[in-house]
Design a protein around this motif. Structure first.
Motif, mmCIF file in Angstrom:
data_model
loop_
_atom_site.group_PDB
_atom_site.id
_atom_site.type_symbol
_atom_site.label_atom_id
_atom_site.label_comp_id
_atom_site.label_asym_id
_atom_site.label_seq_id
_atom_site.Cartn_x
_atom_site.Cartn_y
_atom_site.Cartn_z
ATOM 1 N N PRO A 1 44.236 -6.178 55.057
ATOM 2 C CA PRO A 1 44.051 -4.692 55.088
ATOM 3 C C PRO A 1 45.135 -3.982 55.981
ATOM 4 O O PRO A 1 45.479 -2.728 55.640
ATOM 5 N N LYS A 2 45.778 -4.825 56.845
ATOM 6 C CA LYS A 2 46.791 -3.979 57.457
ATOM 7 C C LYS A 2 48.011 -3.785 56.366
ATOM 8 O O LYS A 2 48.683 -2.431 56.487
ATOM 9 N N THR A 3 48.241 -4.735 55.719
ATOM 10 C CA THR A 3 49.077 -4.680 54.530
ATOM 11 C C THR A 3 49.152 -3.603 53.682
ATOM 12 O O THR A 3 50.019 -2.718 53.257
ATOM 13 N N LEU A 4 47.559 -3.346 53.278
ATOM 14 C CA LEU A 4 47.339 -2.475 52.475
ATOM 15 C C LEU A 4 47.546 -0.959 52.827
ATOM 16 O O LEU A 4 48.168 -0.011 52.363
ATOM 17 N N ALA A 5 47.100 -0.854 54.287
ATOM 18 C CA ALA A 5 47.229 0.521 54.740
ATOM 19 C C ALA A 5 48.736 0.993 55.090
ATOM 20 O O ALA A 5 48.943 2.152 54.816
ATOM 21 N N GLU A 6 49.318 -0.133 55.436
ATOM 22 C CA GLU A 6 50.942 -0.046 55.891
ATOM 23 C C GLU A 6 51.519 0.522 54.407
ATOM 24 O O GLU A 6 52.311 1.365 54.336
ATOM 25 N N LEU B 1 49.341 4.844 55.211
ATOM 26 C CA LEU B 1 48.292 5.220 56.083
ATOM 27 C C LEU B 1 48.393 4.735 57.558
ATOM 28 O O LEU B 1 49.236 3.991 57.824
ATOM 29 N N ASP B 2 47.597 5.198 58.473
ATOM 30 C CA ASP B 2 47.590 4.947 59.845
ATOM 31 C C ASP B 2 47.128 3.630 60.027
ATOM 32 O O ASP B 2 45.598 3.437 59.868
ATOM 33 N N VAL B 3 47.699 2.451 60.257
ATOM 34 C CA VAL B 3 47.179 1.137 60.175
ATOM 35 C C VAL B 3 46.029 1.026 61.123
ATOM 36 O O VAL B 3 45.080 0.362 60.736
#
Length: 235
Positions: free
Chosen positions: A145-150, A154-156
């Motif tokens: 999910p961190k990679t998807l947001a980054e 988006l704000d991780v």
């Protein structure tokens, strides 16, 4: 003989191609016309030759059985064709894995966030050094999910906090909460048709534990220097 009757014939057909023709059109492979019966023949709607570049291909369309087929991939260069070929192969393997497992998991980072919340609750129940290992494994689940947001700009941290809160509420009623990449909101990946392969997730989790165990068993790392770098030769 066949040409006089207007029948298209192919010479030196490969054995693998003959097997594919039987799967696509039916019929049987024979070595001669002796004792040939109508039951041995296959059926296809259209058979024609088509030249692509410098090569001539035989197309068999509207096959009766349809248990075998060939995908024609076109592209401006070899690199593009290779990329399309890899994408098609990956897609077919994903479908095969889903059919073999008969189950899929929620995508969009929903599974990883739900597993993180579950492991953090489990960490409160264990004692000693095991608690540290469980929490470390849980933190590792947030990489996706961190990679998807980054990657979506988006704000991780904000996305993770929002996902964790939404996942807790969603799992309480048997649903999932994933990350919408276009605007950063929360969505139900199952309702949106965003699914992940169960076998891939299972193998990743199993492999992660085995790799960590092997790394922890390493007592010493030896690194040999390069010759001619100014230092003494490696011992």
């Amino acid at each position: 003989m066949l040409s006089k009757e207007g029948i298209l014939a192919l010479r030196r057909a490969k054995r693998r191609n003959m097997e594919r023709l039987m799967l696509a059109c039916g019929g049987e492979a024979v070595n001669s016309t002796d004792n040939l019966t109508p039951e041995m023949l296959g059926e296809a709607g259209l058979v024609h030759e088509h030249t692509i570049g410098d090569d001539t291909y035989t197309f068999v369309e509207d096959a009766k059985m349809g248990h075998s087929c060939t995908l024609l991939i076109k592209g401006p260069n070899d690199h593009t064709i290779a990329q399309i070929k890899d994408a098609v192969r990956d897609g077919l393997r994903a479908v095969k894995n889903a059919l073999d497992a008969s189950v899929v998991t929620a995508g969009a980072g929903a599974f990883e966030v739900a597993l993180y919340n579950h492991l953090m609750k489990y960490a409160d129940e264990v004692k000693g050094k095991t608690k540290v290992g469980v929490r470390a494994f849980a933190e590792a689940m947030l990489v996706i999910p961190k990679t998807l947001a980054e990657n979506s700009g988006l704000d991780v941290q904000q996305s993770l906090i929002m996902l964790q809160e939404a996942s807790t509420a969603a799992r309480a009623v048997g649903k999932w909460a994933g990350l919408r990449l276009d605007n950063g909101d929360v969505l139900d990946p199952v309702a949106e048709g965003i699914l992940d392969n169960f076998l891939v997730k299972k193998n990743l989790i199993d492999s992660a534990g085995e790799i960590v165990a092997q790394l922890l068993m390493v007592d010493e790392i030896m690194k040999a220097g390069r010759r001619g770098a100014g230092g003494p030769p490696p011992q």
